[in-house]
Design an enzyme around this catalytic site. Structure first.
Site, PDB file in Angstrom:
ATOM      1  N   HIS A  67     -47.041  -7.588  19.332  1.00  0.00           N
ATOM      2  CA  HIS A  67     -46.565  -8.967  19.191  1.00  0.00           C
ATOM      3  C   HIS A  67     -45.202  -8.985  18.468  1.00  0.00           C
ATOM      4  CE1 HIS A  67     -47.382 -13.348  18.133  1.00  0.00           C
ATOM      5  NE2 HIS A  67     -46.401 -13.032  17.299  1.00  0.00           N
ATOM      6  N   GLU A  68     -45.125  -8.254  17.352  1.00  0.00           N
ATOM      7  CA  GLU A  68     -43.877  -8.225  16.578  1.00  0.00           C
ATOM      8  C   GLU A  68     -42.774  -7.477  17.336  1.00  0.00           C
ATOM      9  OE1 GLU A  68     -43.441 -10.106  14.135  1.00  0.00           O
ATOM     10  OE2 GLU A  68     -45.543 -10.635  13.830  1.00  0.00           O
ATOM     11  N   HIS A  71     -41.132  -9.875  19.752  1.00  0.00           N
ATOM     12  CA  HIS A  71     -40.105 -10.688  19.076  1.00  0.00           C
ATOM     13  C   HIS A  71     -38.834  -9.867  18.874  1.00  0.00           C
ATOM     14  CE1 HIS A  71     -42.446 -14.188  18.044  1.00  0.00           C
ATOM     15  NE2 HIS A  71     -43.328 -13.526  17.310  1.00  0.00           N
ATOM     16  N   ASP A 158     -44.965 -19.108  15.020  1.00  0.00           N
ATOM     17  CA  ASP A 158     -43.981 -19.091  16.096  1.00  0.00           C
ATOM     18  C   ASP A 158     -43.854 -20.472  16.736  1.00  0.00           C
ATOM     19  OD1 ASP A 158     -43.682 -16.369  15.715  1.00  0.00           O
ATOM     20  OD2 ASP A 158     -45.309 -15.889  17.094  1.00  0.00           O
TER      21      ASP A 158
HETATM   22 ZN    ZN Z   1     -45.027 -14.140  16.239  1.00  0.00          ZN
END
Ligand code: ZN
Length: 356
Positions: A67-68, A71, A158
């Site tokens: 997930h990171e 980003h 987010d």
């Molecule tokens: Zn996030």
């Protein structure tokens, strides 16, 4: 971050693991151990239950890392510097420089995280009928929860950023942030109230959301006001300086007299250090300033904005910055100066005062 070690490097992004990750791994494993399908393995045989609970906890941290990374990779595409990813007790964080204040870029950087979690969930649920069913179903469900939770329209989730970027396409960035932060705080209060009845965890999360929303708004307001003024317009130019051989006791007398807590140290017209109250406290009255001053001087140009000074002071936790042009000290700006400038500019705006 202290107490963390390097795990791996993906596409030039370093992933570090903080020691506190162990705690969240234990909590997650225990959670899976006692919960029923699809959120845990309580119905399974003892051996399998333990194995799957631990495996699922580790997989969740891998999912958080992906997930990171999503980003970070999106951010890198827009030339935002990514310092790395840290996994810790509250999940993960991608440490990146400021995200560009362009709605489309912010939208893509923010949405890529929840999208990746959702994508992991889809894949994991799709292959679950064929292979490690219980484990993959649970993993899939947790990722859906992760994607959903992160999409809540509340900073620092987010979703808060996604909402702001959408709002910012039709109004000013400051206004968009204010609306998103208000919504975030409303969410946090509702969540805390729910928490009273259901789970103390919710209260804790609500607390972080409330603080996160307010902090985001604060920074954007600061930037809005402070990037309009240059240091040369707000710095103090009547400088009170000391020499390297000035005695510490004289500095203390100066502090009491002028009420400044730090003084530039000048030798032959050149800035060689700064002596502050903190330095004085570590010294004897008869010591010379040279012995106790800070030599590592972070200075800014008179054309730098007040916001740059604010950022440097916050990042380095320092109270004052010398303003230097061509090696010559031309002024000094302190944290309280910056706060006052912001207060004045904000008041002028509130009262719609216009300069002629
Ligand atoms: Zn996030």
């Amino acid at each position: 971050m202290k107490w963390s070690f390097k795990l791996l490097k993906v596409a030039g992004i370093e992933v570090r693991v903080h020691l506190s990750t162990v705690i969240i791994l234990l909590i997650l494993s225990y959670g899976f151990y006692i919960s029923k399908q699809p959120f845990g393995f309580a119905e399974l045989e003892e051996d399998l239950k333990i194995l799957f609970s631990i495996a699922a906890a580790f997989l969740i941290m891998v999912a958080v890392m992906i997930h990171e990374l999503a980003h970070s990779l999106a951010a890198k595409r827009y030339n935002v510097k990514v310092k790395g990813i840290v996994l810790f007790i509250f999940g993960g964080v991608a440490m990146m420089e400021e995200i560009p204040k362009e709605p489309r870029k912010e939208l893509i950087i923010s949405i890529s995280g929840p999208l990746s979690s959702f994508f992991i969930a889809l894949i994991s649920l799709a292959i679950s009928p064929y292979f490690l069913s219980q484990l993959l179903v649970t993993f899939g469900y947790i990722n859906i929860m992760l994607a959903t939770f992160n999409s809540l329209p509340a900073f620092p989730m987010d979703g808060g950023r996604i909402l702001r970027s959408l709002l910012a396409t039709r109004m000013s960035y400051v206004r968009a942030t204010k609306i998103a932060a208000d919504l975030g705080r409303t969410f946090a209060i509702a969540m805390a109230v729910l928490g009273i009845f259901y789970s103390p965890w919710l209260i804790l999360i609500a607390f972080f959301i409330y603080i996160g929303a307010s902090e985001e708004e604060r920074i954007v307001t600061f930037e809005n006001f402070l990037s309009r003024v240059k240091l040369k317009d707000v710095m103090t130019t009547q400088l009170i300086t000391v020499k390297p051989d000035t005695k510490v006791k004289e500095v203390v007398e100066m502090m009491l007299k002028y009420k400044h807590l730090g003084y530039p140290v000048i030798r032959d017209g050149e800035l060689v250090g700064i002596v502050t109250l903190a330095d004085v406290l570590r010294a004897n009255p008869e010591d010379e300033v040279e012995r106790v001053m800070s030599r590592e001087i972070i200075s800014l140009d008179p054309d730098a904005t007040a916001f740059e000074a604010f950022k440097v002071m916050s990042e380095r936790s320092i109270g004052r910055i010398p303003v230097v042009r061509d090696g010559n000290l031309v002024g000094i700006v302190t944290r309280s100066d910056i706060m006052k400038v912001k207060e004045i500019l904000e008041a002028l705006e509130v009262f719609s005062w216009r300069r002629g």
